[in-house]
Write a protein that holds these residues in place. Sequence first.
Motif, mmCIF file in Angstrom:
data_model
loop_
_atom_site.group_PDB
_atom_site.id
_atom_site.type_symbol
_atom_site.label_atom_id
_atom_site.label_comp_id
_atom_site.label_asym_id
_atom_site.label_seq_id
_atom_site.Cartn_x
_atom_site.Cartn_y
_atom_site.Cartn_z
ATOM 1 N N ASP A 91 0.832 -1.202 0.000
ATOM 2 C CA ASP A 91 0.000 0.000 0.000
ATOM 3 C C ASP A 91 0.870 1.257 0.000
ATOM 4 O O ASP A 91 0.593 2.222 -0.729
ATOM 5 N N LYS A 92 1.921 1.244 0.820
ATOM 6 C CA LYS A 92 2.836 2.390 0.847
ATOM 7 C C LYS A 92 3.484 2.590 -0.516
ATOM 8 O O LYS A 92 3.584 3.712 -1.019
ATOM 9 N N GLU A 93 3.934 1.480 -1.106
ATOM 10 C CA GLU A 93 4.566 1.563 -2.423
ATOM 11 C C GLU A 93 3.571 2.063 -3.467
ATOM 12 O O GLU A 93 3.909 2.888 -4.325
ATOM 13 N N LEU A 94 2.328 1.598 -3.382
ATOM 14 C CA LEU A 94 1.293 2.042 -4.315
ATOM 15 C C LEU A 94 1.047 3.545 -4.162
ATOM 16 O O LEU A 94 0.944 4.267 -5.159
ATOM 17 N N ASN A 95 0.967 4.011 -2.921
ATOM 18 C CA ASN A 95 0.776 5.449 -2.686
ATOM 19 C C ASN A 95 1.942 6.254 -3.228
ATOM 20 O O ASN A 95 1.756 7.301 -3.842
ATOM 21 N N SER A 96 3.151 5.742 -3.001
ATOM 22 C CA SER A 96 4.347 6.420 -3.505
ATOM 23 C C SER A 96 4.327 6.485 -5.029
ATOM 24 O O SER A 96 4.598 7.532 -5.619
ATOM 25 N N LEU A 97 3.975 5.361 -5.647
ATOM 26 C CA LEU A 97 3.933 5.335 -7.118
ATOM 27 C C LEU A 97 2.814 6.232 -7.651
ATOM 28 O O LEU A 97 2.979 6.887 -8.688
ATOM 29 N N THR A 98 1.697 6.291 -6.933
ATOM 30 C CA THR A 98 0.610 7.173 -7.347
ATOM 31 C C THR A 98 1.054 8.632 -7.272
ATOM 32 O O THR A 98 0.799 9.418 -8.194
ATOM 33 N N ASN A 99 1.747 8.983 -6.201
ATOM 34 C CA ASN A 99 2.265 10.348 -6.058
ATOM 35 C C ASN A 99 3.270 10.657 -7.164
ATOM 36 O O ASN A 99 3.258 11.746 -7.740
ATOM 37 N N THR A 100 4.148 9.713 -7.442
ATOM 38 C CA THR A 100 5.144 9.893 -8.506
ATOM 39 C C THR A 100 4.446 10.071 -9.848
ATOM 40 O O THR A 100 4.824 10.935 -10.649
ATOM 41 N N LYS A 101 3.415 9.263 -10.080
ATOM 42 C CA LYS A 101 2.667 9.368 -11.335
ATOM 43 C C LYS A 101 2.020 10.744 -11.472
ATOM 44 O O LYS A 101 2.092 11.374 -12.525
ATOM 45 N N GLU A 102 1.410 11.212 -10.389
ATOM 46 C CA GLU A 102 0.769 12.528 -10.429
ATOM 47 C C GLU A 102 1.799 13.630 -10.664
ATOM 48 O O GLU A 102 1.561 14.568 -11.436
ATOM 49 N N SER A 103 2.936 13.491 -10.016
ATOM 50 C CA SER A 103 4.004 14.478 -10.190
ATOM 51 C C SER A 103 4.493 14.492 -11.638
ATOM 52 O O SER A 103 4.645 15.552 -12.247
ATOM 53 N N LEU A 104 4.727 13.293 -12.168
ATOM 54 C CA LEU A 104 5.195 13.211 -13.550
ATOM 55 C C LEU A 104 4.125 13.698 -14.525
ATOM 56 O O LEU A 104 4.443 14.341 -15.538
ATOM 57 N N PHE A 105 2.890 13.425 -14.217
ATOM 58 C CA PHE A 105 1.804 13.883 -15.081
ATOM 59 C C PHE A 105 1.723 15.402 -15.086
ATOM 60 O O PHE A 105 1.555 16.022 -16.132
ATOM 61 N N SER A 106 1.871 16.001 -13.907
ATOM 62 C CA SER A 106 1.834 17.470 -13.848
ATOM 63 C C SER A 106 3.048 18.065 -14.579
ATOM 64 O O SER A 106 2.931 19.094 -15.260
ATOM 65 N N LYS A 107 4.222 17.417 -14.456
ATOM 66 C CA LYS A 107 5.409 17.883 -15.189
ATOM 67 C C LYS A 107 5.177 17.779 -16.688
ATOM 68 O O LYS A 107 5.555 18.668 -17.452
ATOM 69 N N LEU A 108 4.552 16.654 -17.090
ATOM 70 C CA LEU A 108 4.277 16.467 -18.510
ATOM 71 C C LEU A 108 3.334 17.545 -19.018
ATOM 72 O O LEU A 108 3.559 18.110 -20.097
ATOM 73 N N GLU A 109 2.308 17.862 -18.252
ATOM 74 C CA GLU A 109 1.385 18.918 -18.651
ATOM 75 C C GLU A 109 2.109 20.256 -18.756
ATOM 76 O O GLU A 109 1.900 21.020 -19.708
ATOM 77 N N LEU A 110 2.985 20.532 -17.787
ATOM 78 C CA LEU A 110 3.760 21.785 -17.817
ATOM 79 C C LEU A 110 4.642 21.834 -19.058
ATOM 80 O O LEU A 110 4.685 22.841 -19.757
ATOM 81 N N ARG A 111 5.320 20.705 -19.324
ATOM 82 C CA ARG A 111 6.207 20.668 -20.497
ATOM 83 C C ARG A 111 5.402 20.806 -21.800
ATOM 84 O O ARG A 111 5.855 21.466 -22.737
ATOM 85 N N GLN A 112 4.210 20.202 -21.827
ATOM 86 C CA GLN A 112 3.376 20.346 -23.024
ATOM 87 C C GLN A 112 2.964 21.800 -23.222
ATOM 88 O O GLN A 112 2.993 22.314 -24.348
ATOM 89 N N LYS A 113 2.601 22.444 -22.116
ATOM 90 C CA LYS A 113 2.224 23.861 -22.217
ATOM 91 C C LYS A 113 3.410 24.704 -22.663
ATOM 92 O O LYS A 113 3.268 25.597 -23.506
ATOM 93 N N GLN A 114 4.593 24.403 -22.077
ATOM 94 C CA GLN A 114 5.794 25.158 -22.460
ATOM 95 C C GLN A 114 6.134 24.910 -23.927
ATOM 96 O O GLN A 114 6.506 25.838 -24.657
ATOM 97 N N PHE A 115 6.011 23.654 -24.361
ATOM 98 C CA PHE A 115 6.304 23.331 -25.750
ATOM 99 C C PHE A 115 5.313 24.031 -26.670
ATOM 100 O O PHE A 115 5.685 24.579 -27.708
ATOM 101 N N HIS A 116 4.041 24.010 -26.275
ATOM 102 C CA HIS A 116 3.020 24.696 -27.070
ATOM 103 C C HIS A 116 3.329 26.195 -27.144
ATOM 104 O O HIS A 116 3.213 26.812 -28.214
ATOM 105 N N LEU A 117 3.723 26.787 -26.022
ATOM 106 C CA LEU A 117 4.092 28.200 -26.000
ATOM 107 C C LEU A 117 5.298 28.448 -26.898
ATOM 108 O O LEU A 117 5.331 29.433 -27.646
#
Length: 152
Positions: A91-117
């Motif tokens: 469960d701890k590992e799953l929570n950690s991976l979920t947090n990592t996924k959310e972090s990476l997803f937000s970074k990806l969205e930021l990079r997509q916005k920056q790339f679009h800009l």
Amino acid sequence: MLVQLAQCEFAIGKTQTVFEMNELETENYEKIYSEIEQSISNAYEEIASCKTELQQAKRIRRNRQEYDALAKVISQHPERQETLKQIEELDKELNSLTNTKESLFSKLELRQKQFHLLINTIHELQRMLDEDKTDSDAEPSSGAEGSSMDTS
């Protein structure tokens, strides 16, 4: 005649003795017969008792075999506390991976916005360069002064 009478009395006595002996033997045979019948009935009761004991022994043996099989299966699995500990760690590992996924997803969205800009900025710069080029082509006499102004 006395001899014949004695012989008849002897024969009667002998017959009487044989008769009494036969009666005693008949009583003895009846006694033996009743003992044999009693033994047979006891044997039937003992057989019935042994059958019930055998059925019970078979049931106990079957239960033991099932118990042994279940004990083998249970012994192959880890203890409850260990399993709960593993579940907690997962469960701890799953929570950690979920947090990592959310972090990476937000970074990806930021990079997509920056790339679009960046792409929009490149297109805007390209459009501005094209406008400058068309403006400079439209003004040939002021082209020398305009290009020196653009470089400064």
